[in-house]
Design a protein around this motif. Structure first.
Motif, PDB file in Angstrom:
ATOM      1  N   UNK A 149     -87.283  -8.253  30.918  1.00 61.41           N
ATOM      2  CA  UNK A 149     -86.926  -8.760  32.141  1.00 61.41           C
ATOM      3  C   UNK A 149     -86.887  -7.773  33.438  1.00 61.41           C
ATOM      4  N   UNK A 150     -86.556  -6.486  33.023  1.00 59.37           N
ATOM      5  CA  UNK A 150     -87.060  -5.572  34.032  1.00 59.37           C
ATOM      6  C   UNK A 150     -88.280  -5.436  34.262  1.00 59.37           C
ATOM      7  N   UNK A 151     -89.222  -5.429  33.172  1.00 51.26           N
ATOM      8  CA  UNK A 151     -90.425  -5.180  33.429  1.00 51.26           C
ATOM      9  C   UNK A 151     -91.189  -6.312  34.517  1.00 51.26           C
ATOM     10  N   UNK A 152     -90.830  -7.385  34.287  1.00 52.08           N
ATOM     11  CA  UNK A 152     -91.180  -8.703  35.013  1.00 52.08           C
ATOM     12  C   UNK A 152     -90.679  -8.162  36.615  1.00 52.08           C
ATOM     13  N   UNK A 153     -89.480  -7.888  36.800  1.00 50.80           N
ATOM     14  CA  UNK A 153     -89.302  -7.854  38.255  1.00 50.80           C
ATOM     15  C   UNK A 153     -90.077  -6.556  38.973  1.00 50.80           C
ATOM     16  N   UNK A 154     -90.270  -5.525  38.052  1.00 51.60           N
ATOM     17  CA  UNK A 154     -91.155  -4.239  38.616  1.00 51.60           C
ATOM     18  C   UNK A 154     -92.592  -4.752  38.718  1.00 51.60           C
ATOM     19  N   UNK A 192     -85.546   4.111  40.615  1.00 51.98           N
ATOM     20  CA  UNK A 192     -85.223   3.334  41.730  1.00 51.98           C
ATOM     21  C   UNK A 192     -83.961   2.546  41.632  1.00 51.98           C
ATOM     22  N   UNK A 193     -84.185   1.764  40.872  1.00 51.36           N
ATOM     23  CA  UNK A 193     -83.182   0.584  40.531  1.00 51.36           C
ATOM     24  C   UNK A 193     -81.920   1.316  39.504  1.00 51.36           C
ATOM     25  N   UNK A 194     -82.077   2.551  39.378  1.00 54.31           N
ATOM     26  CA  UNK A 194     -80.735   3.078  38.772  1.00 54.31           C
ATOM     27  C   UNK A 194     -80.826   2.884  37.219  1.00 54.31           C
ATOM     28  N   UNK A 195     -81.823   2.266  36.581  1.00 56.48           N
ATOM     29  CA  UNK A 195     -82.034   2.006  35.320  1.00 56.48           C
ATOM     30  C   UNK A 195     -82.323   3.203  34.470  1.00 56.48           C
ATOM     31  N   UNK A 196     -81.992   3.216  32.966  1.00 55.04           N
ATOM     32  CA  UNK A 196     -82.509   4.037  32.093  1.00 55.04           C
ATOM     33  C   UNK A 196     -84.071   4.268  32.499  1.00 55.04           C
ATOM     34  N   UNK A 197     -84.552   5.470  32.537  1.00 49.24           N
ATOM     35  CA  UNK A 197     -85.871   5.893  32.720  1.00 49.24           C
ATOM     36  C   UNK A 197     -86.763   6.055  31.465  1.00 49.24           C
ATOM     37  N   UNK A 198     -87.678   5.395  31.416  1.00 50.36           N
ATOM     38  CA  UNK A 198     -88.578   5.395  30.201  1.00 50.36           C
ATOM     39  C   UNK A 198     -89.608   6.683  30.500  1.00 50.36           C
ATOM     40  N   UNK A 199     -90.250   7.305  29.083  1.00 50.85           N
ATOM     41  CA  UNK A 199     -91.334   8.015  29.432  1.00 50.85           C
ATOM     42  C   UNK A 199     -92.277   7.221  29.681  1.00 50.85           C
ATOM     43  N   UNK A 251    -101.247   1.787  37.410  1.00 46.79           N
ATOM     44  CA  UNK A 251    -100.148   1.638  38.536  1.00 46.79           C
ATOM     45  C   UNK A 251     -98.929   1.033  37.809  1.00 46.79           C
ATOM     46  N   UNK A 252     -99.071   0.297  36.874  1.00 46.86           N
ATOM     47  CA  UNK A 252     -97.777  -0.331  35.902  1.00 46.86           C
ATOM     48  C   UNK A 252     -97.326   0.818  35.097  1.00 46.86           C
ATOM     49  N   UNK A 253     -98.018   1.695  34.525  1.00 49.41           N
ATOM     50  CA  UNK A 253     -97.354   2.503  33.757  1.00 49.41           C
ATOM     51  C   UNK A 253     -96.754   3.727  34.594  1.00 49.41           C
ATOM     52  N   UNK A 254     -96.924   3.967  35.936  1.00 49.99           N
ATOM     53  CA  UNK A 254     -96.396   4.543  36.889  1.00 49.99           C
ATOM     54  C   UNK A 254     -94.904   3.818  37.292  1.00 49.99           C
ATOM     55  N   UNK A 255     -95.432   2.737  37.675  1.00 46.18           N
ATOM     56  CA  UNK A 255     -94.339   1.746  38.247  1.00 46.18           C
ATOM     57  C   UNK A 255     -93.158   1.703  37.370  1.00 46.18           C
ATOM     58  N   UNK A 256     -93.330   1.474  36.188  1.00 48.55           N
ATOM     59  CA  UNK A 256     -92.250   1.425  35.185  1.00 48.55           C
ATOM     60  C   UNK A 256     -91.187   2.394  35.183  1.00 48.55           C
ATOM     61  N   UNK A 257     -91.821   3.629  35.257  1.00 49.81           N
ATOM     62  CA  UNK A 257     -91.214   4.883  35.374  1.00 49.81           C
ATOM     63  C   UNK A 257     -90.349   4.940  36.537  1.00 49.81           C
TER      64      UNK A 257
END
Length: 158
Positions: free
Chosen positions: A128-133, A113-120, A102-108
């Motif tokens: 900081x972003x990971x904590x919010x997600x 959704x947040x308009x941030x660079x999209x990781x693989x 769930x976390x792997x998919x949620x990070x991408x």
């Protein structure tokens, strides 16, 4: 004659995989309590080659999938008839509570959704972003499309 046209515009398995990897919006249909389709558009990524997205645990699509796992997904594009492309997947929507995938998919998906660079999938994300997600994911489950049948078309091939 119709069969030859159909065969001509069908994507190869490699083209389907590439097409799904290059897109990020999917129309998802589940079966409602009274048998009616429940249709929504979701942002997705691929997890082990399968369409995957997160959604709220209490969402209508999760209630529907827990009752009946039948799910159809459609990824499509094109504005003119001769440019229409799409992949329809028919099968089961798996509801997965495991926080790891769930976390792997949620990070991408969350980054997109947040308009941030999209990781693989699996790439590190700014802490900081990971904590919010992760906070947002606490109320979510992972849905993975497990297809039995795939139908594709690419009218640019005609």
């Amino acid at each position: 004659m119709a069969g030859s046209k159909r065969d001509k515009i069908k994507m190869t398995p490699e083209e389907v995989a590439s097409y799904l990897a290059d897109n990020f919006k999917v129309q998802v249909a589940t079966v409602g309590r009274d048998g009616e389709p429940h249709l929504v558009t979701m942002f997705y990524t691929l997890l082990d080659g399968k369409i995957a997205f997160t959604t709220y645990k209490a969402s209508q699509k999760v209630l529907n999938l827990r009752r009946n796992p039948t799910m159809t997904c459609l990824v499509e594009d094109g504005d003119e008839y001769n440019d229409l492309r799409g992949v329809a997947l028919y099968g089961r929507g798996l509801v997965i509570e495991d926080p790891g995938p769930r976390s792997k998919v949620g990070m991408v998906v969350g980054s997109r959704m947040a308009g941030l660079p999209v990781p693989e999938i699996g790439e590190p994300v700014d802490p900081v972003i990971a904590e919010g997600i992760e906070q947002a994911l606490a109320k979510r489950v992972l849905i993975v499309m497990d297809p039995d049948r795939v139908v594709s078309w690419d009218h640019r091939k005609a």
